[in-house]
Design a protein around this motif. Structure first.
Motif, mmCIF file in Angstrom:
data_model
loop_
_atom_site.group_PDB
_atom_site.id
_atom_site.type_symbol
_atom_site.label_atom_id
_atom_site.label_comp_id
_atom_site.label_asym_id
_atom_site.label_seq_id
_atom_site.Cartn_x
_atom_site.Cartn_y
_atom_site.Cartn_z
ATOM 1 N N ALA A 172 0.844 -1.203 0.000
ATOM 2 C CA ALA A 172 0.000 0.000 0.000
ATOM 3 C C ALA A 172 0.874 1.246 0.000
ATOM 4 N N ARG A 216 1.415 4.094 -2.999
ATOM 5 C CA ARG A 216 1.207 5.517 -2.746
ATOM 6 C C ARG A 216 2.483 6.338 -2.969
ATOM 7 N N ASP A 246 -4.579 6.115 7.249
ATOM 8 C CA ASP A 246 -5.326 5.744 6.061
ATOM 9 C C ASP A 246 -4.928 4.357 5.560
ATOM 10 N N ILE A 247 -3.622 4.170 5.470
ATOM 11 C CA ILE A 247 -3.083 2.920 4.936
ATOM 12 C C ILE A 247 -3.303 1.784 5.917
ATOM 13 N N THR A 288 -5.827 1.547 7.987
ATOM 14 C CA THR A 288 -7.252 1.205 7.894
ATOM 15 C C THR A 288 -7.510 0.367 6.640
ATOM 16 N N LYS A 289 -6.887 0.801 5.556
ATOM 17 C CA LYS A 289 -7.065 0.096 4.285
ATOM 18 C C LYS A 289 -6.547 -1.347 4.387
ATOM 19 N N ASP A 305 -8.906 -3.447 6.443
ATOM 20 C CA ASP A 305 -10.100 -3.746 5.627
ATOM 21 C C ASP A 305 -9.804 -4.877 4.645
ATOM 22 N N MET A 306 -8.615 -4.790 4.040
ATOM 23 C CA MET A 306 -8.231 -5.776 3.042
ATOM 24 C C MET A 306 -8.070 -7.160 3.674
ATOM 25 N N VAL A 322 -4.787 -4.428 -2.180
ATOM 26 C CA VAL A 322 -4.614 -3.149 -1.487
ATOM 27 C C VAL A 322 -4.046 -2.093 -2.454
ATOM 28 N N GLU A 357 -5.229 -1.714 -5.354
ATOM 29 C CA GLU A 357 -6.369 -1.386 -6.214
ATOM 30 C C GLU A 357 -6.036 -1.545 -7.698
#
Ligand code: ADP
Ligand code: MG
Length: 251
Positions: free
Chosen positions: A103, A107, A124-125, A127-128, A131-132, A164, A166
Motif C-alpha cells: 500500500a 502511494r 489511512d493505509i 485502515t485500508k 479492511d483488506m 490493497v 487497487e
C-alpha cells in the motif's frame, strides 16, 4: 474493449521454444483463464506481462501502454498486480505489515516508510490494510507472523497484498495450487467478489473446477502455442483441448 493485448510473443530458453507466436486479447472487466498442461508456457507468458522476462519478439500492451522493459518494481504503479506460483510474502513480518508495504509502495512509489510521513496518511493505509485483511478473512490474524500461515492463508494474504494496490488488472498464477477443497472454494468466492468490483483478471489454473466456476473466456496453451480460445462451454467440448489434456482426463 481489450485492456491487455498480447501480440506475436515468442520466447525461447536455449533450444526450447517456450512461447510460439502467442496472441491474446483480454477484455476489460472479464475473468480470462489460461489453461494447459504442465510446461505449456503459462508461467512464462505471465512473466512476460510483468517484466520478469523479456519476450524475444512481440508486444504486450496494457491500457494502451507497453509493459515491455518495465522494471518489475514499478509494475504496481501501472495498475497491474500479480500473484506468482510460489507465494512471495515477508515471512518474518506480520500480516498487517505485509499488506501495508505494497500500500505504501503504491502511494509513495517505494517500500521505504517515510518516518516524517503524515500520521493521517499512515492511518489511512493502516485502515485500508485492515479492511483488506478482513476481505480475505485474515483480520483475526493481523498481528501474527506471516511465515506461520498455512499455504492457503499465505495465498489469501498475497491476494490482499495485491488488492490493497487497487489494481485494474490482476494476474494470478495457480491461485489455488496446493489448497484443500474448502480453501479452494473460499478462494473462488473471493475471486468472484473481486471480479464483481470490475477488476479484470487473468488466471492460470489447472483445477478445472476453479476454471469453470470463474472464467468468462478461456485460452488453451499447449507447447507454447494457443491451440484454442473461447467461451467455457466451447472449450470444454473442443477435441484439440481434450487431446492436449490426455484424452480429456482433466476436463
Ligand atoms: P507452465 O507454467 O505452463 O507449467 P512454464 O512457463 O513454467 O510452463 O515453462 C514452459 C517451458 O519453459 C518448460 O519446458 C520449462 O521447463 C521451460 N522454462 C521455463 N522457465 C525457464 C527458464 N528460466 N530457463 C529455462 N527453461 C525454462
Ligand atoms: Mg507454471
Amino acid at each position: 474493449m481489450s485492456i491487455l493485448s498480447v501480440q506475436n510473443v515468442n520466447k525461447s530458453f536455449g533450444g526450447l521454444k517456450a512461447l510460439n507466436d502467442v496472441n491474446l486479447e483480454i477484455e476489460a472487466g472479464t475473468v480470462h483463464a489460461i489453461i494447459g498442461p504442465n510446461g505449456a508456457g503459462k508461467s512464462t507468458l505471465l512473466n512476460c506481462f510483468v517484466g520478469r522476462l523479456d519476450p524475444d519478439t512481440g508486444t504486450v500492451t496494457f491500457d494502451g501502454k507497453s509493459l515491455l522493459g518495465i522494471d518489475p518494481h514499478e509494475i504496481n504503479q501501472t495498475g497491474v498486480s500479480r500473484v506468482f506460483q510460489t507465494p512471495e510474502i515477508f515471512g518474518d513480518l506480520t500480516l498487517l505489515e505485509n499488506v501495508m508495504i505494497p500500500a505504501f509502495a503504491k502511494r509513495d512509489g517505494s517500500f521505504t516508510m517515510n518516518a516524517w510521513g503524515s500520521v493521517s496518511g499512515q492511518q489511512d493505509i493502516y485502515t485500508k490494510a485492515i479492511d483488506m485483511l478482513a476481505d480475505v478473512s485474515l483480520d483475526s490474524k493481523a498481528n501474527d507472523m506471516a511465515g506461520q500461515l498455512s499455504r492457503g492463508d499465505k495465498r489469501r494474504l498475497e491476494l490482499a497484498m495485491c488488492l490493497v494496490q487497487e489494481p485494474k488488472l490482476l494476474l494470478l498464477d495457480e491461485p489455488t495450487a496446493g489448497m484443500a477443497r474448502a480453501d479452494t472454494n473460499n478462494t473462488i468466492d473471493l475471486m468472484k467478489r473481486i471480479a464483481e468490483r470490475g477488476v479484470t483478471m487473468v488466471v492460470i489454473e489447472h483445477d478445472m473446477h476453479v476454471v469453470f466456476s470463474l472464467a468468462d473466456r478461456i485460452s488453451v496453451l499447449a507447447q507454447g502455442t494457443v491451440i484454442a480460445e473461447g467461451l467455457p462451454q466451447d472449450i470444454k467440448g473442443d477435441p484439440r483441448v481434450q487431446e492436449a489434456y490426455l484424452g480429456g482426463a482433466h476436463l
